[in-house]
Design a protein around this motif. Structure first.
Motif, PDB file in Angstrom:
ATOM      1  N   MET A  99     -15.270 -39.101  13.952  1.00  0.00           N
ATOM      2  CA  MET A  99     -14.732 -38.694  13.664  1.00  0.00           C
ATOM      3  C   MET A  99     -13.451 -38.005  14.078  1.00  0.00           C
ATOM      4  O   MET A  99     -12.121 -38.151  13.544  1.00  0.00           O
ATOM      5  N   THR A 100     -13.164 -37.947  15.187  1.00  0.00           N
ATOM      6  CA  THR A 100     -11.988 -37.102  16.034  1.00  0.00           C
ATOM      7  C   THR A 100     -11.105 -38.278  15.862  1.00  0.00           C
ATOM      8  O   THR A 100      -9.756 -37.756  15.712  1.00  0.00           O
ATOM      9  N   ARG A 101     -11.107 -38.934  16.450  1.00  0.00           N
ATOM     10  CA  ARG A 101     -10.574 -39.969  16.610  1.00  0.00           C
ATOM     11  C   ARG A 101      -9.979 -40.775  14.908  1.00  0.00           C
ATOM     12  O   ARG A 101      -8.588 -41.233  15.040  1.00  0.00           O
ATOM     13  N   VAL A 102     -10.357 -40.769  14.234  1.00  0.00           N
ATOM     14  CA  VAL A 102      -9.991 -41.404  12.851  1.00  0.00           C
ATOM     15  C   VAL A 102      -9.121 -40.305  12.953  1.00  0.00           C
ATOM     16  O   VAL A 102      -7.850 -40.527  11.542  1.00  0.00           O
ATOM     17  N   LYS A 103      -9.733 -38.969  12.424  1.00  0.00           N
ATOM     18  CA  LYS A 103      -8.210 -38.051  12.172  1.00  0.00           C
ATOM     19  C   LYS A 103      -7.114 -38.327  12.899  1.00  0.00           C
ATOM     20  O   LYS A 103      -5.720 -37.535  12.419  1.00  0.00           O
ATOM     21  N   ILE A 104      -7.022 -38.223  13.933  1.00  0.00           N
ATOM     22  CA  ILE A 104      -5.709 -38.742  15.209  1.00  0.00           C
ATOM     23  C   ILE A 104      -5.176 -39.730  14.868  1.00  0.00           C
ATOM     24  O   ILE A 104      -3.888 -39.580  14.616  1.00  0.00           O
ATOM     25  N   SER A 105      -5.320 -40.674  13.982  1.00  0.00           N
ATOM     26  CA  SER A 105      -4.799 -42.208  13.778  1.00  0.00           C
ATOM     27  C   SER A 105      -4.223 -40.955  12.453  1.00  0.00           C
ATOM     28  O   SER A 105      -3.969 -42.250  12.600  1.00  0.00           O
ATOM     29  N   LEU A 106      -4.988 -40.998  12.024  1.00  0.00           N
ATOM     30  CA  LEU A 106      -4.688 -40.768  10.346  1.00  0.00           C
ATOM     31  C   LEU A 106      -3.466 -39.574  10.740  1.00  0.00           C
ATOM     32  O   LEU A 106      -1.959 -39.745   9.704  1.00  0.00           O
ATOM     33  N   VAL A 107      -3.297 -38.826  11.217  1.00  0.00           N
ATOM     34  CA  VAL A 107      -2.102 -37.761  11.908  1.00  0.00           C
ATOM     35  C   VAL A 107      -0.967 -39.199  12.529  1.00  0.00           C
ATOM     36  O   VAL A 107      -0.300 -39.123  11.488  1.00  0.00           O
ATOM     37  N   ILE A 108      -0.865 -39.902  13.122  1.00  0.00           N
ATOM     38  CA  ILE A 108      -0.536 -40.771  13.066  1.00  0.00           C
ATOM     39  C   ILE A 108      -0.249 -41.273  12.485  1.00  0.00           C
ATOM     40  O   ILE A 108       1.383 -41.399  12.395  1.00  0.00           O
ATOM     41  N   LEU A 109      -0.135 -42.287  11.703  1.00  0.00           N
ATOM     42  CA  LEU A 109       0.085 -42.641  10.941  1.00  0.00           C
ATOM     43  C   LEU A 109       0.637 -42.194   9.285  1.00  0.00           C
ATOM     44  O   LEU A 109       1.963 -42.875   9.751  1.00  0.00           O
ATOM     45  N   SER A 110       0.224 -40.701   9.310  1.00  0.00           N
ATOM     46  CA  SER A 110       1.151 -40.694   8.840  1.00  0.00           C
ATOM     47  C   SER A 110       2.616 -39.898   8.952  1.00  0.00           C
ATOM     48  O   SER A 110       3.585 -39.628   8.235  1.00  0.00           O
ATOM     49  N   VAL A 111       2.456 -39.694  10.201  1.00  0.00           N
ATOM     50  CA  VAL A 111       3.847 -39.120  11.112  1.00  0.00           C
ATOM     51  C   VAL A 111       4.661 -40.294  11.380  1.00  0.00           C
ATOM     52  O   VAL A 111       6.037 -40.108  10.661  1.00  0.00           O
ATOM     53  N   MET A 112       4.120 -41.593  11.164  1.00  0.00           N
ATOM     54  CA  MET A 112       5.323 -43.047  11.383  1.00  0.00           C
ATOM     55  C   MET A 112       5.482 -42.918   9.705  1.00  0.00           C
ATOM     56  O   MET A 112       6.995 -43.463   9.830  1.00  0.00           O
ATOM     57  N   LEU A 113       4.787 -43.067   9.034  1.00  0.00           N
ATOM     58  CA  LEU A 113       5.225 -43.439   7.154  1.00  0.00           C
ATOM     59  C   LEU A 113       6.294 -42.220   7.332  1.00  0.00           C
ATOM     60  O   LEU A 113       7.238 -42.540   6.590  1.00  0.00           O
ATOM     61  N   GLY A 114       6.079 -40.572   7.311  1.00  0.00           N
ATOM     62  CA  GLY A 114       6.765 -40.248   7.419  1.00  0.00           C
ATOM     63  C   GLY A 114       8.405 -40.319   7.519  1.00  0.00           C
ATOM     64  O   GLY A 114       9.300 -40.407   7.299  1.00  0.00           O
ATOM     65  N   THR A 115       8.816 -40.225   8.875  1.00  0.00           N
ATOM     66  CA  THR A 115       9.501 -40.549   9.803  1.00  0.00           C
ATOM     67  C   THR A 115      10.612 -41.579   9.180  1.00  0.00           C
ATOM     68  O   THR A 115      11.719 -41.676   8.979  1.00  0.00           O
ATOM     69  N   SER A 116       9.294 -42.971   9.011  1.00  0.00           N
ATOM     70  CA  SER A 116       9.844 -43.820   7.613  1.00  0.00           C
ATOM     71  C   SER A 116      10.719 -43.905   6.380  1.00  0.00           C
ATOM     72  O   SER A 116      11.159 -44.455   6.699  1.00  0.00           O
ATOM     73  N   VAL A 117      10.057 -43.251   5.606  1.00  0.00           N
ATOM     74  CA  VAL A 117      10.478 -42.929   4.713  1.00  0.00           C
ATOM     75  C   VAL A 117      12.052 -42.097   4.584  1.00  0.00           C
ATOM     76  O   VAL A 117      12.857 -42.197   3.652  1.00  0.00           O
ATOM     77  N   PHE A 118      11.510 -40.927   5.578  1.00  0.00           N
ATOM     78  CA  PHE A 118      12.959 -40.217   6.088  1.00  0.00           C
ATOM     79  C   PHE A 118      14.110 -41.099   6.002  1.00  0.00           C
ATOM     80  O   PHE A 118      15.146 -40.948   5.574  1.00  0.00           O
ATOM     81  N   PHE A 119      13.422 -42.162   7.279  1.00  0.00           N
ATOM     82  CA  PHE A 119      14.944 -42.598   7.595  1.00  0.00           C
ATOM     83  C   PHE A 119      15.019 -43.768   6.760  1.00  0.00           C
ATOM     84  O   PHE A 119      16.658 -43.857   6.245  1.00  0.00           O
ATOM     85  N   GLY A 120      14.864 -43.718   6.146  1.00  0.00           N
ATOM     86  CA  GLY A 120      15.014 -45.304   4.542  1.00  0.00           C
ATOM     87  C   GLY A 120      15.837 -44.363   3.688  1.00  0.00           C
ATOM     88  O   GLY A 120      16.494 -44.690   3.169  1.00  0.00           O
ATOM     89  N   ILE A 121      15.048 -43.332   3.064  1.00  0.00           N
ATOM     90  CA  ILE A 121      16.145 -42.775   2.207  1.00  0.00           C
ATOM     91  C   ILE A 121      17.407 -41.613   3.257  1.00  0.00           C
ATOM     92  O   ILE A 121      19.006 -42.376   2.219  1.00  0.00           O
ATOM     93  N   LEU A 122      17.527 -41.476   4.713  1.00  0.00           N
ATOM     94  CA  LEU A 122      18.962 -41.076   5.195  1.00  0.00           C
ATOM     95  C   LEU A 122      19.530 -42.574   4.883  1.00  0.00           C
ATOM     96  O   LEU A 122      20.580 -42.247   4.919  1.00  0.00           O
ATOM     97  N   ILE A 123      19.388 -42.817   5.837  1.00  0.00           N
ATOM     98  CA  ILE A 123      20.213 -44.333   5.396  1.00  0.00           C
ATOM     99  C   ILE A 123      20.657 -45.018   4.212  1.00  0.00           C
ATOM    100  O   ILE A 123      21.668 -45.264   3.936  1.00  0.00           O
ATOM    101  N   ASN A 124      20.296 -44.985   3.405  1.00  0.00           N
ATOM    102  CA  ASN A 124      20.281 -45.610   2.026  1.00  0.00           C
ATOM    103  C   ASN A 124      21.505 -44.544   1.532  1.00  0.00           C
ATOM    104  O   ASN A 124      22.580 -45.058   1.100  1.00  0.00           O
ATOM    105  N   GLY A 125      21.590 -42.824   2.068  1.00  0.00           N
ATOM    106  CA  GLY A 125      22.525 -42.102   1.331  1.00  0.00           C
ATOM    107  C   GLY A 125      23.926 -42.787   2.276  1.00  0.00           C
ATOM    108  O   GLY A 125      24.959 -42.496   1.792  1.00  0.00           O
ATOM    109  N   LYS A 126      23.857 -42.706   3.611  1.00  0.00           N
ATOM    110  CA  LYS A 126      24.890 -42.742   4.771  1.00  0.00           C
ATOM    111  C   LYS A 126      25.498 -44.367   3.823  1.00  0.00           C
ATOM    112  O   LYS A 126      26.627 -44.461   3.983  1.00  0.00           O
ATOM    113  N   CYS A 127      24.676 -44.909   3.630  1.00  0.00           N
ATOM    114  CA  CYS A 127      25.431 -46.692   3.925  1.00  0.00           C
ATOM    115  C   CYS A 127      25.773 -46.307   1.805  1.00  0.00           C
ATOM    116  O   CYS A 127      27.250 -47.479   2.492  1.00  0.00           O
TER     117      CYS A 127
END
Length: 125
Positions: free
Chosen positions: A1-29
């Protein structure tokens, strides 16, 4: 169960970073596209000094953007825009007839960069 939680946290961080940079790149462009239009409008109206100054500001803003965007964007795309943006300054200073075509190419490349970095369902799955 701990591995699942860690995996979900990593996935959430990756998705959050991707969305953040997508919005940032869109605005700068969007800002860069507007700056290319401003450079041409100044140059076309006869304000060559203003166009040169705006081209220098474009180059400075692009260098700042490039420093942190190279982490998320393919470097080949950025290098090509670097090459063209460096030429724009010299073309504006030299009263070259090629300025408009270079600005249009720069604009299209920035638009392509913007579109390529926006996530769509087809590119995810």
């Amino acid at each position: 169960m701990t591995r699942v939680k860690i995996s979900l946290v990593i996935l959430s961080v990756m998705l959050g970073t991707s969305v953040f940079f997508g919005i940032l790149i869109n605005g700068k462009c969007r800002d860069f596209i507007g700056r290319t239009e401003t450079i041409w409008e100044l140059y076309d109206s006869g304000n060559h000094e203003g166009a040169c100054e705006e081209a220098r500001e474009f180059e400075e803003k692009w260098e700042d953007f490039r420093k942190y965007s190279s982490v998320m964007i393919n470097n080949e795309k950025l290098t090509e825009i670097d090459r063209i943006s460096a030429r724009v300054i010299y073309l504006a200073e030299g009263d070259s007839e090629e300025l408009h075509s270079e600005l249009m190419e720069l604009r299209h490349m920035v638009e392509a960069l913007k579109k390529s970095e926006m996530p769509v369902l087809e590119s995810i799955f």
